[in-house]
Design a protein around this motif. Structure first.
Motif, PDB file in Angstrom:
ATOM      1  N   PHE A  44      49.143  42.011  28.036  1.00  0.00           N
ATOM      2  CA  PHE A  44      49.209  40.549  28.154  1.00  0.00           C
ATOM      3  C   PHE A  44      48.307  40.050  29.278  1.00  0.00           C
ATOM      4  N   CYS A  45      47.176  40.763  29.493  1.00  0.00           N
ATOM      5  CA  CYS A  45      46.264  40.364  30.575  1.00  0.00           C
ATOM      6  C   CYS A  45      45.768  38.923  30.407  1.00  0.00           C
ATOM      7  N   CYS A  46      45.566  38.492  29.151  1.00  0.00           N
ATOM      8  CA  CYS A  46      44.979  37.161  28.947  1.00  0.00           C
ATOM      9  C   CYS A  46      45.879  36.072  29.520  1.00  0.00           C
ATOM     10  N   ASP A  47      47.139  36.383  29.738  1.00  0.00           N
ATOM     11  CA  ASP A  47      48.081  35.418  30.304  1.00  0.00           C
ATOM     12  C   ASP A  47      48.544  35.804  31.698  1.00  0.00           C
ATOM     13  N   CYS A  48      47.868  36.742  32.332  1.00  0.00           N
ATOM     14  CA  CYS A  48      48.376  37.263  33.607  1.00  0.00           C
ATOM     15  C   CYS A  48      48.007  36.327  34.759  1.00  0.00           C
ATOM     16  N   THR A  49      49.033  35.719  35.328  1.00  0.00           N
ATOM     17  CA  THR A  49      48.837  34.717  36.379  1.00  0.00           C
ATOM     18  C   THR A  49      49.347  35.230  37.727  1.00  0.00           C
TER      19      THR A  49
ATOM     20  N   ALA B   6      49.446  37.398  41.336  1.00  0.00           N
ATOM     21  CA  ALA B   6      48.771  38.039  42.463  1.00  0.00           C
ATOM     22  C   ALA B   6      49.822  38.853  43.205  1.00  0.00           C
ATOM     23  N   ARG B   7      49.376  39.873  43.908  1.00  0.00           N
ATOM     24  CA  ARG B   7      50.306  40.763  44.621  1.00  0.00           C
ATOM     25  C   ARG B   7      49.860  40.924  46.054  1.00  0.00           C
ATOM     26  N   LEU B   8      50.852  40.847  46.945  1.00  0.00           N
ATOM     27  CA  LEU B   8      50.573  40.984  48.366  1.00  0.00           C
ATOM     28  C   LEU B   8      51.295  42.230  48.853  1.00  0.00           C
TER      29      LEU B   8
ATOM     30  N   THR C  24      44.642  41.534  42.889  1.00  0.00           N
ATOM     31  CA  THR C  24      44.643  40.609  41.756  1.00  0.00           C
ATOM     32  C   THR C  24      45.008  41.309  40.458  1.00  0.00           C
ATOM     33  N   CYS C  25      45.320  42.615  40.526  1.00  0.00           N
ATOM     34  CA  CYS C  25      45.756  43.353  39.338  1.00  0.00           C
ATOM     35  C   CYS C  25      46.595  44.536  39.794  1.00  0.00           C
ATOM     36  N   LEU C  26      47.604  44.858  39.008  1.00  0.00           N
ATOM     37  CA  LEU C  26      48.472  46.000  39.304  1.00  0.00           C
ATOM     38  C   LEU C  26      47.669  47.296  39.346  1.00  0.00           C
ATOM     39  N   PHE C  27      46.562  47.294  38.668  1.00  0.00           N
ATOM     40  CA  PHE C  27      45.776  48.523  38.563  1.00  0.00           C
ATOM     41  C   PHE C  27      44.525  48.490  39.438  1.00  0.00           C
ATOM     42  N   ALA C  28      44.493  47.570  40.379  1.00  0.00           N
ATOM     43  CA  ALA C  28      43.314  47.470  41.240  1.00  0.00           C
ATOM     44  C   ALA C  28      43.262  48.661  42.197  1.00  0.00           C
TER      45      ALA C  28
ATOM     46  N   GLY D 134      38.417  38.930  37.382  1.00  0.00           N
ATOM     47  CA  GLY D 134      38.167  39.171  35.952  1.00  0.00           C
ATOM     48  C   GLY D 134      39.008  40.327  35.440  1.00  0.00           C
ATOM     49  N   ASP D 135      40.078  40.678  36.168  1.00  0.00           N
ATOM     50  CA  ASP D 135      40.874  41.866  35.822  1.00  0.00           C
ATOM     51  C   ASP D 135      41.521  41.751  34.448  1.00  0.00           C
ATOM     52  N   ARG D 136      41.469  42.856  33.712  1.00  0.00           N
ATOM     53  CA  ARG D 136      42.220  42.952  32.450  1.00  0.00           C
ATOM     54  C   ARG D 136      42.393  44.419  32.089  1.00  0.00           C
ATOM     55  N   TYR D 137      42.897  45.155  33.050  1.00  0.00           N
ATOM     56  CA  TYR D 137      42.987  46.603  32.916  1.00  0.00           C
ATOM     57  C   TYR D 137      43.728  47.038  31.648  1.00  0.00           C
ATOM     58  N   SER D 138      44.891  46.438  31.401  1.00  0.00           N
ATOM     59  CA  SER D 138      45.704  46.920  30.271  1.00  0.00           C
ATOM     60  C   SER D 138      45.019  46.681  28.937  1.00  0.00           C
ATOM     61  N   GLU D 139      44.149  45.677  28.892  1.00  0.00           N
ATOM     62  CA  GLU D 139      43.453  45.424  27.633  1.00  0.00           C
ATOM     63  C   GLU D 139      42.343  46.438  27.383  1.00  0.00           C
TER      64      GLU D 139
HETATM   65 FE1  SF4 Z   1      47.683  41.534  34.919  1.00  0.00          FE
HETATM   66 FE2  SF4 Z   1      46.165  43.640  35.566  1.00  0.00          FE
HETATM   67 FE3  SF4 Z   1      48.539  43.979  34.319  1.00  0.00          FE
HETATM   68 FE4  SF4 Z   1      46.461  42.949  32.978  1.00  0.00          FE
HETATM   69  S1  SF4 Z   1      46.595  44.993  33.822  1.00  0.00           S
HETATM   70  S2  SF4 Z   1      48.596  42.197  32.953  1.00  0.00           S
HETATM   71  S3  SF4 Z   1      45.463  41.745  34.617  1.00  0.00           S
HETATM   72  S4  SF4 Z   1      48.201  43.123  36.383  1.00  0.00           S
END
Ligand code: SF4
Ligand code: SAM
Ligand code: SF4
Length: 348
Positions: free
Chosen positions: A272-277, A279-281, A289-293, A324-329
């Protein structure tokens, strides 16, 4: 049973900033510690997070004042919801003081995710401090399975007491997160659904994810959400409930006989990256900006280096606009070897 996902909404009306894919910044997950009293096999395996593991020192953690300052700046940039997490957030001393600070920020939905071990003692104080809702992670109601998964022999009864204490304190509905790992706790899907059916607590079944580098993730270990739904539907018929806001990660289902609701989080099989709003601190003030950063942006350096509110907001805005993160996609063979941050560090 209809297995299509609920409608996703695009909310373009509200203020705030958007990233390169038009996604607004709406949610902030704040980790308050990287330590934990559990060693869940899929998150902090004992062999890696042993006695000599270099956890963060106290002075490396953001203070409550620093977290509140950032939370207010994020709220001004469009954040509507803050989730306090960890490691195990209830291990952070005087956590209710942070909750009180965050609860004083207007127009903010404030919630917290915990393993529930210390919840029975703390639920009333958290509620009194202004916490509105809570999510408790619980991977089985079978004590042997639960103890094997938390890997420290922690008894399930104590977490169940914590869940009831939270509900009694008014933190309702309690959401219950179960990460499903094939061959480890998938036999607990039906028992957990039966246990909480009719209680108003909402169980959400989460696909086991390839976060971090230490849990030895394999696709074969994932039980697809559609399989979870089929197993439950066969015994307790379900029907879909529509999502009610953009970025809602759980697909919602309710029992056809009105006995409550469940959710599935399809992070692996239906990204569901296209809807991922979100941020993580991290607990030391790095923004991801992504769980997989692999890397975070060091906001603590700005905070402690004397940056003004305007300068910090400008930096966060710049980071989010460039996202521009979209790891899961794009999860694929090429992403498997990536350097990824651990879930216990960033908080899920
Ligand atoms: Fe959000 Fe990154 Fe997970 Fe995609 S992979 S839903 S961008 S945190
Ligand atoms: N310690 C708290 C807890 O367990 O609720 C908060 C932090 S924990 C990292 C946040 C959530 O991440 C938990 O619900 C946990 O089950 C989930 N989680 C951890 N590792 C995961 C993985 N590999 N796949 C899916 N979910 C995971
Ligand atoms: Fe600790 Fe939560 Fe990770 Fe389990 S999932 S090891 S409780 S941080």
């Amino acid at each position: 049973m209809n297995s299509t996902s609920p409608l996703r909404f695009i909310d373009t009306s509200a203020r705030g900033i958007t990233d390169t894919m038009g996604r607004p910044l709406r949610d902030l997950r704040v980790s308050v510690t990287d330590r934990c009293n559990f060693r869940c096999v899929y998150c902090m395996p004992k062999e890696v997070f042993g006695r000599d593991h270099p956890f963060l020192e106290r002075e490396q953690l953001l203070t409550f004042e620093e977290i509140e300052r950032l939370a207010r700046l994020f709220q001004a940039l469009g954040v509507k919801k803050i989730r306090v997490t960890g490691g195990e957030p209830l291990l952070r001393r005087n956590l209710e003081r942070l909750i009180a600070r965050l609860a004083s920020i207007p127009d903010l939905d404030l919630t917290l995710t915990t393993n529930g071990a210390l919840l029975a003692q703390q639920a009333a104080a958290l509620k009194a401090a202004g916490l509105r809702r809570i999510t408790v992670s619980l991977d089985s109601v079978d004590n042997a399975v639960f103890q094997a998964m938390n890997d420290v022999g922690f008894p399930v009864e104590v977490v169940l007491e914590g869940i009831e204490a939270a509900a009694a304190a008014g933190l309702k509905p309690v959401k219950i997160n179960m990460v499903v790992k094939r061959g480890v706790n998938d036999a607990s899907i039906l028992p957990i659904a039966r246990h909480f059916r009719g209680t108003a607590h909402i169980v959400r079944f989460i696909e086991y994810m390839d976060v971090g580098q230490t849990n030895g993730w394999r696709l074969d270990d994932v039980v697809p959400a559609v399989e979870v739904l089929k197993r439950i539907h066969t015994e307790m018929p379900l029907e879909p409930v529509e999502a009610d806001y953009r970025g809602e990660v759980a697909q919602r289902w309710r029992y056809q006989d009105g006995e409550g609701e469940i959710g599935v989080i399809t992070s692996v099989t239906q990204a569901f990256c296209c809807d991922c709003t979100r941020a993580r601190l991290s607990a030391e003030g790095k923004l991801y900006t992504c769980l997989f950063a692999a890397d975070g942006h060091d906001l603590r350096a700005l905070l402690r280096g004397g940056a003004s509110d305007a300068e910090i907001s400008e930096a966060v805005g710049r980071i989010w606009r460039g996202r521009g993160d979209r790891y899961s996609e794009i999860r694929s063979a090429e992403t498997v070897g990536l350097d990824k941050i651990e879930m216990s560090y960033i908080g899920g």
